[in-house]
Motif scaffolding. Structure first.
Motif, PDB file in Angstrom:
ATOM      1  N   ILE A  59     -62.243 -32.313  52.875  1.00  0.00           N
ATOM      2  CA  ILE A  59     -62.932 -31.045  52.636  1.00  0.00           C
ATOM      3  C   ILE A  59     -63.691 -31.203  51.328  1.00  0.00           C
ATOM      4  CG2 ILE A  59     -62.730 -28.555  52.230  1.00  0.00           C
ATOM      5  CD1 ILE A  59     -60.035 -28.644  53.710  1.00  0.00           C
ATOM      6  N   GLN A  60     -64.974 -30.927  51.345  1.00  0.00           N
ATOM      7  CA  GLN A  60     -65.830 -30.981  50.160  1.00  0.00           C
ATOM      8  C   GLN A  60     -66.215 -29.545  49.826  1.00  0.00           C
ATOM      9  OE1 GLN A  60     -69.407 -33.259  50.776  1.00  0.00           O
ATOM     10  NE2 GLN A  60     -70.265 -32.693  48.813  1.00  0.00           N
ATOM     11  N   TYR A  61     -65.975 -29.124  48.584  1.00  0.00           N
ATOM     12  CA  TYR A  61     -66.176 -27.723  48.228  1.00  0.00           C
ATOM     13  C   TYR A  61     -66.578 -27.581  46.766  1.00  0.00           C
ATOM     14  CZ  TYR A  61     -61.491 -28.215  46.248  1.00  0.00           C
ATOM     15  OH  TYR A  61     -60.407 -28.637  45.512  1.00  0.00           O
ATOM     16  N   ASP A  62     -67.019 -26.364  46.439  1.00  0.00           N
ATOM     17  CA  ASP A  62     -67.426 -26.075  45.070  1.00  0.00           C
ATOM     18  C   ASP A  62     -67.145 -24.597  44.783  1.00  0.00           C
ATOM     19  OD1 ASP A  62     -68.507 -26.461  42.555  1.00  0.00           O
ATOM     20  OD2 ASP A  62     -70.594 -26.358  43.225  1.00  0.00           O
ATOM     21  N   CYS A  69     -66.266 -19.509  46.833  1.00  0.00           N
ATOM     22  CA  CYS A  69     -66.070 -20.937  47.048  1.00  0.00           C
ATOM     23  C   CYS A  69     -66.911 -21.335  48.249  1.00  0.00           C
ATOM     24  CB  CYS A  69     -64.593 -21.246  47.292  1.00  0.00           C
ATOM     25  SG  CYS A  69     -64.282 -23.009  47.580  1.00  0.00           S
ATOM     26  N   PHE A  70     -67.716 -22.370  48.081  1.00  0.00           N
ATOM     27  CA  PHE A  70     -68.598 -22.847  49.135  1.00  0.00           C
ATOM     28  C   PHE A  70     -68.049 -24.151  49.691  1.00  0.00           C
ATOM     29  CE2 PHE A  70     -72.586 -25.190  50.313  1.00  0.00           C
ATOM     30  CZ  PHE A  70     -72.832 -24.465  51.472  1.00  0.00           C
ATOM     31  N   ILE A  71     -67.798 -24.178  50.995  1.00  0.00           N
ATOM     32  CA  ILE A  71     -67.354 -25.402  51.663  1.00  0.00           C
ATOM     33  C   ILE A  71     -68.607 -26.149  52.112  1.00  0.00           C
ATOM     34  CG2 ILE A  71     -66.068 -26.384  53.597  1.00  0.00           C
ATOM     35  CD1 ILE A  71     -64.344 -23.814  53.557  1.00  0.00           C
ATOM     36  N   PHE A  93     -56.114 -27.848  49.781  1.00  0.00           N
ATOM     37  CA  PHE A  93     -57.213 -26.936  49.492  1.00  0.00           C
ATOM     38  C   PHE A  93     -56.682 -25.563  49.079  1.00  0.00           C
ATOM     39  CE2 PHE A  93     -60.988 -24.486  51.463  1.00  0.00           C
ATOM     40  CZ  PHE A  93     -61.739 -24.584  50.303  1.00  0.00           C
ATOM     41  N   LEU A 105     -64.717 -17.376  50.845  1.00  0.00           N
ATOM     42  CA  LEU A 105     -65.055 -18.748  51.242  1.00  0.00           C
ATOM     43  C   LEU A 105     -66.288 -18.645  52.123  1.00  0.00           C
ATOM     44  CD1 LEU A 105     -61.722 -20.420  52.417  1.00  0.00           C
ATOM     45  CD2 LEU A 105     -62.982 -20.870  50.333  1.00  0.00           C
ATOM     46  N   SER A 107     -69.179 -20.965  54.436  1.00  0.00           N
ATOM     47  CA  SER A 107     -69.406 -22.242  55.099  1.00  0.00           C
ATOM     48  C   SER A 107     -70.573 -22.095  56.073  1.00  0.00           C
ATOM     49  CB  SER A 107     -68.129 -22.642  55.855  1.00  0.00           C
ATOM     50  OG  SER A 107     -68.308 -23.848  56.553  1.00  0.00           O
TER      51      SER A 107
END
Length: 153
Positions: A59-62, A69-71, A93, A105, A107
């Motif tokens: 999982i790549q997120y910021d 939080c943006f996935i 996560f 969140l 996405s």
């Protein structure tokens, strides 16, 4: 922890090539590799799960300045889609989400990716908008807290 850049790019290629072709786009190994290296240097976070020497998922997120939080990407290898890898990824996560306490969140999912669409719906994400061949999914409030609690035990 050292990020498995090669493994991530190879998993992206495996999972995303046909999806991108259905969206009239094409996967570029070098473009994705360079983009990933830049994103890592910019501070994005990655949770990985390896099964032996193979990257089974990530999982790549910021965490954004607006409190969300943006996935950026969630990928699981086709040979490991029995749920165990996803559960392990979400446990790690959820620890981060529990610390940061995001408002939501977010996405984006390609409309030609039924596996991801079903996963988002199963996790109680809602479609907020449609953008150029993608759905914008969001989960917030009590549904977000329930998701965090489900995996953060």
């Amino acid at each position: 922890m050292q990020v498995n850049i090669k493994g991530i790019v190879e998993l992206d290629k495996l999972n995303m090539s046909n999806i991108l072709l259905n969206s009239k786009d094409e996967f570029s190994y070098d473009t994705r590799k360079n983009q990933l290296i830049k994103e890592i240097s910019d501070g994005i976070k990655i949770v990985e799960y390896n099964n032996g020497l193979q990257l089974a998922g990530y999982i790549q997120y910021d965490f954004l300045e607006n409190g969300n939080c943006f996935i950026l990407s969630l990928q699981v290898h086709p040979l490991h889609r029995d749920g165990a890898v996803l559960k392990t990824l979400f446990k790690s996560f959820a620890k981060e989400l529990n610390k940061e306490k995001p408002n939501a969140l977010i996405s984006y999912v390609h409309m030609s990716n039924p596996i991801s669409i079903q996963l988002h719906k199963r996790l109680k994400f809602e479609i907020q908008k449609e953008y150029e061949q993608k759905f914008k999914f969001i989960i917030e409030g009590i549904n977000l807290q329930k998701l965090i609690d489900k995996f953060h035990k």
